[in-house]
Enzyme design. Structure first.
Site, PDB file in Angstrom:
ATOM      1  N   SER A  46       2.444  -1.773  -4.621  1.00  0.00           N
ATOM      2  CA  SER A  46       1.152  -1.054  -4.611  1.00  0.00           C
ATOM      3  C   SER A  46       0.766  -1.281  -6.130  1.00  0.00           C
ATOM      4  CB  SER A  46       1.395   0.265  -4.257  1.00  0.00           C
ATOM      5  OG  SER A  46       0.001   0.835  -4.567  1.00  0.00           O
ATOM      6  N   ALA A  62      -0.250  -7.151  -5.026  1.00  0.00           N
ATOM      7  CA  ALA A  62       0.240  -8.307  -4.376  1.00  0.00           C
ATOM      8  C   ALA A  62      -0.956  -9.454  -4.395  1.00  0.00           C
ATOM      9  CB  ALA A  62       0.341  -8.309  -2.922  1.00  0.00           C
ATOM     10  N   LYS A 111      -9.943  23.587   5.653  1.00  0.00           N
ATOM     11  CA  LYS A 111      -9.832  22.200   4.629  1.00  0.00           C
ATOM     12  C   LYS A 111      -9.128  22.668   3.467  1.00  0.00           C
ATOM     13  CE  LYS A 111     -11.931  18.085   3.436  1.00  0.00           C
ATOM     14  NZ  LYS A 111     -12.519  16.890   4.211  1.00  0.00           N
ATOM     15  N   GLY A 163      -7.572   9.894   7.699  1.00  0.00           N
ATOM     16  CA  GLY A 163      -6.165   9.853   7.652  1.00  0.00           C
ATOM     17  C   GLY A 163      -5.358  10.007   8.645  1.00  0.00           C
ATOM     18  N   GLY A 209      -1.129   5.245   5.115  1.00  0.00           N
ATOM     19  CA  GLY A 209      -0.551   4.262   5.916  1.00  0.00           C
ATOM     20  C   GLY A 209       0.617   3.873   5.612  1.00  0.00           C
ATOM     21  N   CYS A 220     -10.976  16.438  12.700  1.00  0.00           N
ATOM     22  CA  CYS A 220     -11.266  16.166  11.484  1.00  0.00           C
ATOM     23  C   CYS A 220     -12.132  17.601  11.117  1.00  0.00           C
ATOM     24  CB  CYS A 220     -12.397  15.101  11.475  1.00  0.00           C
ATOM     25  SG  CYS A 220     -13.464  14.732   9.886  1.00  0.00           S
ATOM     26  N   CYS A 237     -17.639   5.784   6.702  1.00  0.00           N
ATOM     27  CA  CYS A 237     -17.145   6.962   6.203  1.00  0.00           C
ATOM     28  C   CYS A 237     -18.304   8.152   6.377  1.00  0.00           C
ATOM     29  CB  CYS A 237     -16.505   6.773   4.840  1.00  0.00           C
ATOM     30  SG  CYS A 237     -15.457   8.221   4.383  1.00  0.00           S
ATOM     31  N   GLY A 276       0.717  -1.228  -0.112  1.00  0.00           N
ATOM     32  CA  GLY A 276      -0.043   0.033  -0.040  1.00  0.00           C
ATOM     33  C   GLY A 276       0.653   1.190   0.047  1.00  0.00           C
TER      34      GLY A 276
END
Length: 402
Positions: free
Chosen positions: A35, A79, A383, A312, A13, A348, A160, A9
């Protein structure tokens, strides 16, 4: 002999863990990122893509160049098989990669089976992936040519909810800009037991604040709702109600990647990796998982299941914890960084077109000592500024910056 660390990935992360490890251990570690994508994508900005406010280039950069500049190898392949006993990963070309430590930052795939009719090829748009968000842009353009009622929602099991709210209020803003706000009925349908639950149990005065935002924008809300299916121009709820629409956007639940869930004993029934608060796998101590790939314990039960927002900020925190613990193991020490998901601070910004809400709490999950929601246009400005800062920081590999 150098230690081999393999990271699957390359987004929040994966990039953070890989660069943090290389920065700390230098020549003592060979870090390789595998990735299927060679782009880092700032996924919080996908909410703006359907309205033509962002291009792919605006919100992404070549991650291979960033990794190469910091001495991290990059393999641009998916992968296909993980063997945690032999400590190898096979990629789609058939190549086998050995590792001493493995970091799974593989993210999610949309669960499109629970509520049929969402996503690419379905009847309702979604915005959770790059292809979905750009398909939603085409759907939005067609909607403007023949407008009608709009439904925005988040299914049972979705995590989400913040993105669903952001898209809801951005849609309301765009409808107003197009002169359609008085002609179009806008409805929000959510599995949350109340507005502002967000999958984190809610925050003080959150329900009242979100209720005020929805009333100000003339939005009808349906909470505690389970969806059955999305048909052509209608959303069917499990209680038998049907909501007609000219356009809809629904956030689905997520599942772990198949390559991860195929490993015996590694994941829960949704394909997420069961981990200690060190982010080590419960079964394989040389395997770590961060971000959406890691399973999270939820300290409550709701009438309609809701997921947890693995966004995130907590992903970065988990990646740093995993990197620190791998460093300790490489040095012959025990993992010392313990950072349970629920204890990570909540930070957030919920955008609302030209308005928004800054969300702050000392912990992601209750019980908490402090939690506050700060509404106002400054949230929208924050933001926008944070998007530019984070892309700059990540592109240059400055993962140690806040």
């Amino acid at each position: 002999m150098s230690t081999n660390v393999l990271v699957l990935g390359s987004n929040f992360g994966g990039l953070t863990a890989a660069l943090a490890l290389k920065s700390e251990l230098g020549p003592d570690v060979d870090v390789t990122v595998v990735s299927p994508s060679d782009r880092f994508v700032f996924t919080p900005s996908l909410i703006w893509v359907p309205f033509g406010k962002r291009t792919f280039e605006d919100i992404s950069f070549r991650v291979d160049r960033t990794l190469d500049a910091h001495g991290v190898h990059f393999v641009h392949e998916a992968a296909t098989r993980i063997d945690p006993v032999a400590q190898t990963v096979v990629t789609e070309s058939g190549a086998s990669h050995d590792y001493d430590y493995l970091v799974l930052a593989t993210g999610f795939r949309n669960d499109l089976d629970t509520v049929p009719g969402i996503g690419l090829g379905g009847h309702a748009s979604t915005i959770t992936t790059v292809p979905d968000a750009f398909a939603a842009a085409r759907d939005w353009t067609r909607f403007l040519e023949d407008p009608g009622d709009v439904v925005i929602g988040a299914t049972q099991g979705a995590g989400c909810f913040g993105a669903a709210y952001e898209f809801l209020f951005n849609t309301a803003y765009r409808l107003k800009r197009a002169g359609l706000d008085k002609k179009v009925k806008l409805t929000y349908v959510t599995a949350e037991p109340f507005l502002g639950h967000f999958g984190i149990g809610g925050l003080p005065h959150g329900e009242q604040l979100l209720g005020m935002f929805t009333r100000m924008n003339g939005i009808e809300t349906i909470t505690n709702a389970a969806m059955e299916s999305v048909d052509e121009r209608s959303l069917r709820l499990s209680d038998g109600r049907t909501l007609d629409f000219a356009w809809a956007m629904v956030v689905p639940a997520f599942r772990g990647q198949d390559v991860v869930s195929a490993v015996d004993g590694l994941t829960d029934d949704r394909g997420f990796v069961a981990v200690h608060d060190t982010y080590q796998s419960l079964k394989y101590p040389h395997v770590y998982a961060v971000g959406v790939a890691a399973a999270v314990d939820v300290p409550w039960t709701t009438a309609v299941p809701v997921g947890v927002p693995k966004t995130g900020f907590p992903t970065e925190q988990q990646a740093h914890a995993a990197a620190s613990n791998i460093v300790a193991q490489v040095r012959g020490e025990e993992p010392m960084v313990h950072k349970a998901f629920g204890d990570i601070p909540a930070l957030c910004v919920m955008d609302a077109g030209n308005n928004g809400v800054i969300i702050l709490a000392d912990k992601m999950m209750p019980p908490r000592k402090h939690g506050v929601l700060i509404p106002g246009p400054q949230a929208h400005a924050f933001k926008l500024a944070f998007e530019k800062y984070f892309l700059w920081k990540s592109k240059h590999g400055y993962v140690g910056l806040p």
